[in-house]
Design a protein around this motif. Sequence first.
Motif, short mmCIF file in Angstrom:
data_model
loop_
_atom_site.label_atom_id
_atom_site.label_comp_id
_atom_site.label_asym_id
_atom_site.label_seq_id
_atom_site.Cartn_x
_atom_site.Cartn_y
_atom_site.Cartn_z
N GLY A 134 0.72 -1.10 -0.20
CA GLY A 134 -0.14 0.03 -0.04
C GLY A 134 0.83 1.28 -0.05
O GLY A 134 0.53 2.16 0.56
N GLY A 192 -0.68 7.88 0.69
CA GLY A 192 -1.07 7.81 2.13
C GLY A 192 -0.12 7.46 3.13
O GLY A 192 1.08 7.61 2.92
N ILE A 193 -0.46 6.83 4.04
CA ILE A 193 0.57 6.27 5.12
C ILE A 193 1.75 5.33 4.60
O ILE A 193 2.79 5.62 5.11
CB ILE A 193 -0.23 5.59 6.37
CG1 ILE A 193 -0.98 6.59 6.99
CG2 ILE A 193 0.83 4.79 7.16
CD1 ILE A 193 -2.12 5.83 7.97
N GLY A 194 1.35 4.42 3.66
CA GLY A 194 2.57 3.66 3.24
C GLY A 194 3.57 4.18 2.23
O GLY A 194 4.72 4.18 2.44
N ASP A 210 -1.32 -7.20 -5.60
CA ASP A 210 -2.51 -7.14 -4.91
C ASP A 210 -2.36 -8.09 -3.75
O ASP A 210 -2.03 -9.29 -3.94
CB ASP A 210 -3.91 -7.71 -5.70
CG ASP A 210 -4.93 -7.79 -5.14
OD1 ASP A 210 -6.21 -7.76 -5.47
OD2 ASP A 210 -4.95 -7.77 -3.68
N VAL A 211 -2.41 -7.71 -2.48
CA VAL A 211 -1.87 -8.53 -1.29
C VAL A 211 -2.98 -9.67 -1.13
O VAL A 211 -2.67 -10.40 -0.35
CB VAL A 211 -1.70 -7.60 -0.22
CG1 VAL A 211 -0.80 -6.59 -0.04
CG2 VAL A 211 -3.34 -6.94 0.35
N GLY A 251 -4.61 -1.38 3.17
CA GLY A 251 -5.88 -1.70 3.94
C GLY A 251 -7.03 -0.91 3.23
O GLY A 251 -6.77 0.16 2.38
N ILE A 252 -8.02 -1.27 3.37
CA ILE A 252 -9.20 -0.66 2.99
C ILE A 252 -10.61 -0.58 4.29
O ILE A 252 -10.34 -1.26 5.15
CB ILE A 252 -10.13 -1.29 1.64
CG1 ILE A 252 -10.48 -2.70 2.03
CG2 ILE A 252 -8.97 -1.34 0.66
CD1 ILE A 252 -11.10 -3.48 1.01
N ILE A 287 -10.32 7.95 5.02
CA ILE A 287 -10.98 8.07 6.01
C ILE A 287 -12.65 8.82 5.21
O ILE A 287 -13.56 9.06 5.70
CB ILE A 287 -10.72 9.54 6.82
CG1 ILE A 287 -10.08 10.56 6.20
CG2 ILE A 287 -9.69 8.56 7.77
CD1 ILE A 287 -9.60 11.80 7.27
N1 NAI Z 1 -6.23 6.79 7.46
C1 NAI Z 1 -6.61 6.44 8.79
O1 NAI Z 1 -7.29 7.17 9.56
C2 NAI Z 1 -5.89 5.23 9.53
C3 NAI Z 1 -5.29 4.16 8.70
N2 NAI Z 1 -5.01 3.16 9.06
C4 NAI Z 1 -4.60 2.23 8.27
O2 NAI Z 1 -3.26 2.59 7.61
C5 NAI Z 1 -3.15 1.75 6.35
C6 NAI Z 1 -3.04 2.51 5.22
O3 NAI Z 1 -4.19 3.47 4.78
P1 NAI Z 1 -4.01 4.77 4.38
O4 NAI Z 1 -2.78 5.25 3.99
O5 NAI Z 1 -4.61 5.76 5.42
O6 NAI Z 1 -5.09 4.82 3.13
P2 NAI Z 1 -5.10 4.94 1.51
O7 NAI Z 1 -6.28 4.53 1.09
O8 NAI Z 1 -4.74 6.34 1.39
O9 NAI Z 1 -3.90 4.11 1.15
C7 NAI Z 1 -4.10 2.68 1.11
C8 NAI Z 1 -3.08 2.16 -0.05
O10 NAI Z 1 -3.38 0.75 -0.03
C9 NAI Z 1 -3.52 0.47 -1.37
N3 NAI Z 1 -4.23 -0.91 -1.40
C10 NAI Z 1 -5.64 -1.02 -1.12
N4 NAI Z 1 -5.92 -2.50 -1.40
C11 NAI Z 1 -4.76 -3.20 -1.68
C12 NAI Z 1 -4.38 -4.56 -2.14
N5 NAI Z 1 -5.28 -5.33 -2.05
N6 NAI Z 1 -3.20 -4.78 -2.28
C13 NAI Z 1 -2.20 -3.73 -2.38
N7 NAI Z 1 -2.49 -2.57 -2.13
C14 NAI Z 1 -3.93 -2.18 -1.78
C15 NAI Z 1 -4.27 1.37 -2.03
O11 NAI Z 1 -4.03 1.37 -3.32
C16 NAI Z 1 -3.48 2.56 -1.28
O12 NAI Z 1 -2.45 2.96 -1.98
C17 NAI Z 1 -4.54 0.81 6.23
O13 NAI Z 1 -4.11 -0.53 6.66
C18 NAI Z 1 -5.54 1.40 7.21
O14 NAI Z 1 -6.38 0.55 7.67
C19 NAI Z 1 -4.97 2.96 10.58
C20 NAI Z 1 -5.81 4.10 11.30
C21 NAI Z 1 -5.96 5.26 10.77
#
Ligand code: NAI
Length: 258
Positions: free
Chosen positions: A12, A16-18, A64-65, A93-94, A191
Amino acid sequence: MALEGRTAMVTGAAQGIGRSISEILLKNGAKVALLDVAEATGTTLKKSLDGQYGPERTLFIPCDVQSQQQFKAALQKAVETFGHVDIFCNNAGIANENDWEKAVSVNLMGVVRGSYLALEHMNKLSGGQGGVIINIASLAGLGPFPGAPVYTATKHGVVGFTRSMAATSKMSGYGVRFNMICPTFVQTDIINSLTCPAALGQFAHLADPTRKLMEQHGVLDVSRVSEGFLQLLLDETKDGEALVVVSKGSQYYTFPSL
Ligand SMILES: NC(=O)C1=CN([C@@H]2O[C@H](COP(=O)(O)OP(=O)(O)OC[C@H]3O[C@@H](n4cnc5c(N)ncnc54)[C@H](O)[C@@H]3O)[C@@H](O)[C@H]2O)C=CC1
Ligand SMILES: CC/C=C\CC(=O)/C=C/C=C\C=C\C=C\[C@@H](O)[C@@H](O)C/C=C\CCC(=O)O
């Protein structure tokens, strides 16, 4: 540099966070394999990072994980390119209560899959060099989150799995540490799912209370999470720990003893 000679794999990673975690790893000298299902976004990020760090420091691999074949091939490509992987971050994550089976598949099964693939590579008992696996859970992995019960279940699963794997690894002598980050709300695309009826599904009527929870907790910049990630990564005494990252700061969670 603290991470000179180290190689990381981040799922990911395209945004975002990744992305923020990948950038702090690069800033501290590591090489990074960027995995994401979003091929266009990942390719654009790779081009940008090439300009900042040079093309040798990163590798973008569409993955795709949810796919064992894609994930295994991605790790193999990273090892072929960089020689080894000693830092692994399961971040992808989603949030989707409507397609909750996909949420389980990505958020929990994807983390288990990535952790097991990383362990297979890092395990000192099978010729590996050891390493550290850091999984991105959530504050919703430590308590109830109304309106997102399946998302909450996946994150509770990540917490329980990561803690158990830390104990399993220590008892088995694998030489691999397992830790996790539990952030509160962070300003990323996910979010938006909180107020999107399609993602909330049968709980769409809880969009407002969820928005209020977000206001109560505050929304962090991604850098707060990546700074916490680096802190946890560099502290080799941490194993089986959850670093909570909230508005007032970061602290290690004390799990209730049974
Ligand atoms: N944003 C928030 O408020 C919070 C996020 N998290 C967790 O942080 C992690 C990162 O999420 P964010 O950066 O916030 O969201 P985001 O939606 O901006 O980024 C998620 C990334 O994961 C990728 N992704 C989604 N499904 C995938 C799959 N099947 N295989 C490979 N890549 C995939 C997306 O393409 C995207 O680049 C997630 O696990 C989320 O649950 C945890 C706490 C708070
Ligand atoms: C749906 C996912 C949305 C964004 C990603 C994410 O993981 C955000 C999490 C942010 C905050 C989570 C807070 C969770 C708090 C709970 O553990 C409780 O402490 C408060 C929540 C519910 C109160 C109701 C109750 O306690 O029964």
